[in-house]
Design a protein around this motif. Structure first.
Motif, PDB file in Angstrom:
ATOM      1  N   ALA A  88       0.846  -1.192   0.000  1.00 35.03           N
ATOM      2  CA  ALA A  88       0.000   0.000   0.000  1.00 35.03           C
ATOM      3  C   ALA A  88       0.877   1.236   0.000  1.00 35.03           C
ATOM      4  CB  ALA A  88      -0.915   0.008   1.224  1.00 35.03           C
ATOM      5  N   VAL A  89       0.683   2.090  -0.985  1.00 33.05           N
ATOM      6  CA  VAL A  89       1.479   3.311  -1.088  1.00 33.05           C
ATOM      7  C   VAL A  89       0.644   4.344  -1.844  1.00 33.05           C
ATOM      8  CG1 VAL A  89       2.610   2.658  -3.259  1.00 33.05           C
ATOM      9  CG2 VAL A  89       3.780   4.202  -1.672  1.00 33.05           C
ATOM     10  N   ARG A  90       0.881   5.636  -1.555  1.00 34.45           N
ATOM     11  CA  ARG A  90       0.104   6.700  -2.209  1.00 34.45           C
ATOM     12  C   ARG A  90       1.005   7.562  -3.079  1.00 34.45           C
ATOM     13  NH1 ARG A  90      -4.072   9.758   1.674  1.00 34.45           N
ATOM     14  NH2 ARG A  90      -4.841  10.411  -0.382  1.00 34.45           N
ATOM     15  N   PRO A  91       0.521   7.951  -4.235  1.00 35.06           N
ATOM     16  CA  PRO A  91       1.302   8.839  -5.093  1.00 35.06           C
ATOM     17  C   PRO A  91       1.153  10.296  -4.642  1.00 35.06           C
ATOM     18  CG  PRO A  91      -0.763   8.335  -6.162  1.00 35.06           C
ATOM     19  CD  PRO A  91      -0.749   7.540  -4.887  1.00 35.06           C
ATOM     20  N   LEU A  92       2.106  11.116  -5.033  1.00 34.36           N
ATOM     21  CA  LEU A  92       2.045  12.537  -4.695  1.00 34.36           C
ATOM     22  C   LEU A  92       0.811  13.197  -5.293  1.00 34.36           C
ATOM     23  CD1 LEU A  92       3.442  14.966  -3.376  1.00 34.36           C
ATOM     24  CD2 LEU A  92       4.738  15.275  -5.505  1.00 34.36           C
ATOM     25  N   THR A  93       0.351  12.695  -6.421  1.00 29.65           N
ATOM     26  CA  THR A  93      -0.820  13.303  -7.071  1.00 29.65           C
ATOM     27  C   THR A  93      -2.073  13.220  -6.206  1.00 29.65           C
ATOM     28  OG1 THR A  93      -1.132  11.205  -8.249  1.00 29.65           O
ATOM     29  CG2 THR A  93      -0.008  12.982  -9.426  1.00 29.65           C
ATOM     30  N   ASP A  94      -2.114  12.314  -5.228  1.00 27.39           N
ATOM     31  CA  ASP A  94      -3.256  12.250  -4.314  1.00 27.39           C
ATOM     32  C   ASP A  94      -3.365  13.500  -3.449  1.00 27.39           C
ATOM     33  OD1 ASP A  94      -3.981   9.799  -5.265  1.00 27.39           O
ATOM     34  OD2 ASP A  94      -3.571   8.690  -3.421  1.00 27.39           O
ATOM     35  N   PHE A  95      -2.294  14.273  -3.381  1.00 34.86           N
ATOM     36  CA  PHE A  95      -2.264  15.421  -2.477  1.00 34.86           C
ATOM     37  C   PHE A  95      -2.225  16.750  -3.227  1.00 34.86           C
ATOM     38  CE2 PHE A  95      -0.358  11.730  -0.513  1.00 34.86           C
ATOM     39  CZ  PHE A  95      -0.993  11.676   0.717  1.00 34.86           C
ATOM     40  N   THR A  96      -2.458  16.709  -4.526  1.00 36.51           N
ATOM     41  CA  THR A  96      -2.421  17.928  -5.331  1.00 36.51           C
ATOM     42  C   THR A  96      -3.817  18.281  -5.831  1.00 36.51           C
ATOM     43  OG1 THR A  96      -1.946  16.674  -7.346  1.00 36.51           O
ATOM     44  CG2 THR A  96      -0.055  17.493  -6.090  1.00 36.51           C
ATOM     45  N   HIS A  97      -4.057  19.564  -6.019  1.00 34.31           N
ATOM     46  CA  HIS A  97      -5.327  20.027  -6.566  1.00 34.31           C
ATOM     47  C   HIS A  97      -5.279  20.084  -8.095  1.00 34.31           C
ATOM     48  CE1 HIS A  97      -5.563  21.455  -2.400  1.00 34.31           C
ATOM     49  NE2 HIS A  97      -6.872  21.421  -2.550  1.00 34.31           N
ATOM     50  N   ALA A  98      -4.186  20.597  -8.604  1.00 37.44           N
ATOM     51  CA  ALA A  98      -4.044  20.716 -10.055  1.00 37.44           C
ATOM     52  C   ALA A  98      -3.635  19.376 -10.650  1.00 37.44           C
ATOM     53  CB  ALA A  98      -3.003  21.782 -10.387  1.00 37.44           C
ATOM     54  N   ALA A  99      -4.102  19.111 -11.868  1.00 33.94           N
ATOM     55  CA  ALA A  99      -3.704  17.888 -12.562  1.00 33.94           C
ATOM     56  C   ALA A  99      -2.217  17.948 -12.891  1.00 33.94           C
ATOM     57  CB  ALA A  99      -4.516  17.725 -13.845  1.00 33.94           C
ATOM     58  N   VAL A 100      -1.510  16.871 -12.586  1.00 38.13           N
ATOM     59  CA  VAL A 100      -0.071  16.812 -12.822  1.00 38.13           C
ATOM     60  C   VAL A 100       0.207  15.720 -13.842  1.00 38.13           C
ATOM     61  CG1 VAL A 100       2.181  16.405 -11.791  1.00 38.13           C
ATOM     62  CG2 VAL A 100       0.425  17.610 -10.479  1.00 38.13           C
ATOM     63  N   ARG A 101       0.874  16.091 -14.905  1.00 37.38           N
ATOM     64  CA  ARG A 101       1.244  15.104 -15.930  1.00 37.38           C
ATOM     65  C   ARG A 101       2.701  14.699 -15.727  1.00 37.38           C
ATOM     66  NH1 ARG A 101      -2.132  14.678 -20.359  1.00 37.38           N
ATOM     67  NH2 ARG A 101      -3.906  16.118 -20.388  1.00 37.38           N
ATOM     68  N   SER A 102       2.904  13.428 -15.514  1.00 34.96           N
ATOM     69  CA  SER A 102       4.272  12.942 -15.334  1.00 34.96           C
ATOM     70  C   SER A 102       4.336  11.489 -15.775  1.00 34.96           C
ATOM     71  CB  SER A 102       4.696  13.056 -13.863  1.00 34.96           C
ATOM     72  OG  SER A 102       5.964  12.470 -13.669  1.00 34.96           O
ATOM     73  N   ARG A 103       5.361  11.162 -16.510  1.00 29.82           N
ATOM     74  CA  ARG A 103       5.504   9.780 -16.977  1.00 29.82           C
ATOM     75  C   ARG A 103       6.216   8.940 -15.918  1.00 29.82           C
ATOM     76  NH1 ARG A 103       7.454   9.517 -23.101  1.00 29.82           N
ATOM     77  NH2 ARG A 103       6.713   7.380 -22.750  1.00 29.82           N
ATOM     78  N   GLY A 104       6.861   9.594 -14.970  1.00 32.49           N
ATOM     79  CA  GLY A 104       7.490   8.881 -13.870  1.00 32.49           C
ATOM     80  C   GLY A 104       6.501   8.678 -12.724  1.00 32.49           C
ATOM     81  N   VAL A 105       7.016   8.254 -11.596  1.00 31.29           N
ATOM     82  CA  VAL A 105       6.187   7.968 -10.425  1.00 31.29           C
ATOM     83  C   VAL A 105       6.787   8.686  -9.230  1.00 31.29           C
ATOM     84  CG1 VAL A 105       5.272   6.183  -8.904  1.00 31.29           C
ATOM     85  CG2 VAL A 105       5.582   5.691 -11.341  1.00 31.29           C
ATOM     86  N   ARG A 106       5.986   9.510  -8.565  1.00 28.22           N
ATOM     87  CA  ARG A 106       6.421  10.175  -7.334  1.00 28.22           C
ATOM     88  C   ARG A 106       5.516   9.714  -6.205  1.00 28.22           C
ATOM     89  NH1 ARG A 106       7.246  16.419  -7.835  1.00 28.22           N
ATOM     90  NH2 ARG A 106       8.634  16.002  -6.061  1.00 28.22           N
ATOM     91  N   LEU A 107       6.136   9.158  -5.176  1.00 29.00           N
ATOM     92  CA  LEU A 107       5.398   8.524  -4.087  1.00 29.00           C
ATOM     93  C   LEU A 107       5.602   9.280  -2.782  1.00 29.00           C
ATOM     94  CD1 LEU A 107       6.438   4.824  -4.793  1.00 29.00           C
ATOM     95  CD2 LEU A 107       4.351   5.989  -5.581  1.00 29.00           C
ATOM     96  N   VAL A 108       4.565   9.291  -1.957  1.00 30.79           N
ATOM     97  CA  VAL A 108       4.665   9.771  -0.580  1.00 30.79           C
ATOM     98  C   VAL A 108       4.721   8.516   0.289  1.00 30.79           C
ATOM     99  CG1 VAL A 108       3.630  11.200   1.213  1.00 30.79           C
ATOM    100  CG2 VAL A 108       3.290  11.789  -1.197  1.00 30.79           C
ATOM    101  N   VAL A 109       5.908   8.212   0.794  1.00 30.27           N
ATOM    102  CA  VAL A 109       6.144   6.922   1.450  1.00 30.27           C
ATOM    103  C   VAL A 109       6.254   7.118   2.966  1.00 30.27           C
ATOM    104  CG1 VAL A 109       7.562   4.850   1.490  1.00 30.27           C
ATOM    105  CG2 VAL A 109       7.444   6.237  -0.599  1.00 30.27           C
ATOM    106  N   GLY A 110       5.257   6.617   3.695  1.00 28.53           N
ATOM    107  CA  GLY A 110       5.304   6.652   5.154  1.00 28.53           C
ATOM    108  C   GLY A 110       6.109   5.492   5.685  1.00 28.53           C
ATOM    109  N   TYR A 111       6.852   5.724   6.750  1.00 28.64           N
ATOM    110  CA  TYR A 111       7.715   4.659   7.281  1.00 28.64           C
ATOM    111  C   TYR A 111       7.630   4.492   8.791  1.00 28.64           C
ATOM    112  CZ  TYR A 111      10.597   8.825   8.083  1.00 28.64           C
ATOM    113  OH  TYR A 111      11.041  10.067   8.465  1.00 28.64           O
TER     114      TYR A 111
END
Length: 476
Positions: free
Chosen positions: A432-455
């Motif tokens: 289970a992991v969430r992408p950074l886009t879950d926390f943005t208001h504006a649509a973000v186009r990216s071909r890569g993956v940016r994750l918000v990783v809790g530890y």
């Protein structure tokens, strides 16, 4: 009577009375109350359907082996309450008023999805909760607390706790903490809504929020009647050019460790935000959600310490002790204090007095400081384990943000995208992991993956295993 169902004259059979037998066997003093409650439950659950004729008090008493007076009293009480109806010479019947089904308590608390590795951000390690110290403080408080202290508290909070919080926050976070301006709340969420309602009552209709930022900020202010206006960030913090033209006069910030980007506002940007607030006669709301946790240096002090009349400061124990305690604080500028306190009073008449006494003692004895030191050691080790595991299994990954808090931003190379495919495969692997886009208001186009990783909630071994599972899920 027949053995089940109803008798030929419509009376319920003996099977319907089986649920009354435990009540009949109750201790003599409790037997009457138990019998009445068993009757209520039988009617509510439908075991005794509306319109069912009941046996005479004499017959039922004989069936249950109790006195006739006990049954007569139960019939009279339940008739008065509407469960039964009776008429002179017509017997006693189940009434038609009851429509309640058997109650079912559901648990709507947010829960981990039961993943093999849960990297969702925002949760501390609840197994670190200091149960022994907390229990000792509770025993002491219960033994020493005078009776009058269990009455309605000061809506701001108990003076003892407000004083202890003022000392803690001045010492650890550099705030200007007057105990008279501290309001004890049930967490940052309540602090947010209190401020939102006060600002709305003053005529404000919108408020700036960081983008990316906490989704809760916007929804909480919307509930108070304010429109949340997303404001972008740059490398130093809130984008001042956008802020100045936005038209808002209040803004919510997380300057010590921006959520979720992980940056700390630069000294210059902190000054500029305060200058903006003074220029528009505005307010900065500082959410210091995890300011205690910095691993490479001393934490940056709170923004409130620079201008306590322009900054409302809020924090809680949700990231340090446990969110289930529902305990936090709000430091308000003098100009807002009376209105915030009145709103708190009319909301709940004050935070629970026993919880406040307990936490005050926990602070005074140094237990909270000791717990924070323990957490800092554990979370530093876990952050290091996460960074090392990412370097091993995703060699080109970039970890950004300061060494602080309970999460990191991990940017994975383009070859691991697109993001939807990445999330689908990792979820299938039990990660289970969430992408950074879950926390943005504006649509973000990216071909890569940016994750918000809790530890914080995972041991180093579980962290390493989880990142390994993630990598294997993406293997060709």
């Amino acid at each position: 009577m027949t053995s089940s169902g109803t008798s030929p004259d419509g009376l319920p059979g003996s099977a319907a009375w089986e649920l009354l037998l435990p009540a009949a066997a109750a201790p003599p003093r409790a037997r009457g109350r138990s019998l009445q409650e068993a009757f209520r439950e039988a009617v509510r659950s439908g075991r005794l359907a509306p319109g069912t004729r009941l046996p005479s008090s004499r017959d039922l008493a004989a069936d249950l082996g109790v006195s006739r007076g006990l049954v007569t009293e139960a019939y009279e009480q339940l008739t008065a309450e509407g469960y039964l109806r009776s008429g002179r010479g017509a017997g006693t019947w189940v009434g038609d008023a009851t429509r309640a089904a058997r109650p079912r308590a559901r648990d709507l608390a947010p829960r981990s999805p039961g993943a093999r590795a849960d990297f969702l951000p925002g949760t501390p390690d609840l197994s670190l909760f200091p149960r022994a110290a907390w229990a000792a403080a509770q025993r002491s408080v219960l033994a020493e607390l005078p009776h009058h202290a269990l009455g309605y508290p000061d809506p701001r909070g108990l003076p003892r706790l407000r004083t202890a919080l003022s000392e803690l926050l001045a010492r650890r976070r550099g705030v200007v903490a007057d105990p008279e301006r501290v309001v004890v709340v049930s967490g940052v969420a309540q602090a947010t809504t209190l401020l939102g309602h006060v600002l709305h009552a003053r005529g404000m209709r919108d408020i700036g929020v960081e983008d990316p930022g906490s989704p809760e900020h916007g929804s909480l202010y919307v509930s108070a009647g304010l429109e949340a206006v997303p404001l972008p960030l740059d490398a130093e913090g809130l984008d001042l050019d956008v802020l100045r033209v936005s038209g808002v006069r209040a803004v919510v910030v997380t300057p010590a460790h921006q959520f979720p980007s992980g940056i700390a506002y630069s000294a210059g940007r902190r000054t500029e935000v305060l200058d903006w607030a003074r220029s528009v006669d505005g307010l900065v709301i500082e959410d210091d959600y995890d300011g205690e946790f910095r691993y490479d240096r001393a934490p940056v002090g709170a923004l409130q310490g620079l201008d306590p009349e322009r900054v409302a400061y809020t924090g809680s124990v949700s990231k340090s002790l446990a969110p289930g305690l529902r305990l936090g604080w709000l430091l308000v500028p003098e100009s807002l204090a009376a209105e915030v306190v009145e709103r708190k009073r009319t909301t709940d008449l004050g935070h629970p007095a026993l919880d406040q006494e307990l936490f005050a003692r926990f602070l005074e004895r140094g237990d909270y400081d000791r717990h924070l030191r323990r957490c800092q050691r554990a979370y530093r080790e876990r952050r290091d384990a996460l960074v090392a595991a990412l370097a091993e299994h995703f060699p080109a990954a970039e970890v950004s943000g300061i060494a602080a808090g309970l999460h990191v931003i991990a940017a994975l190379p383009e070859r691991y995208g697109p993001q939807d495919r990445f999330l689908e495969r990792t979820a299938a692997a039990g990660v289970a992991v969430r992408p950074l886009t879950d926390f943005t208001h504006a649509a973000v186009r990216s071909r890569g993956v940016r994750l918000v990783v809790g530890y914080a909630q995972l041991s180093p071994a579980r962290i390493r295993e989880g990142i390994r599972l993630m990598a294997e899920a993406l293997a060709p």
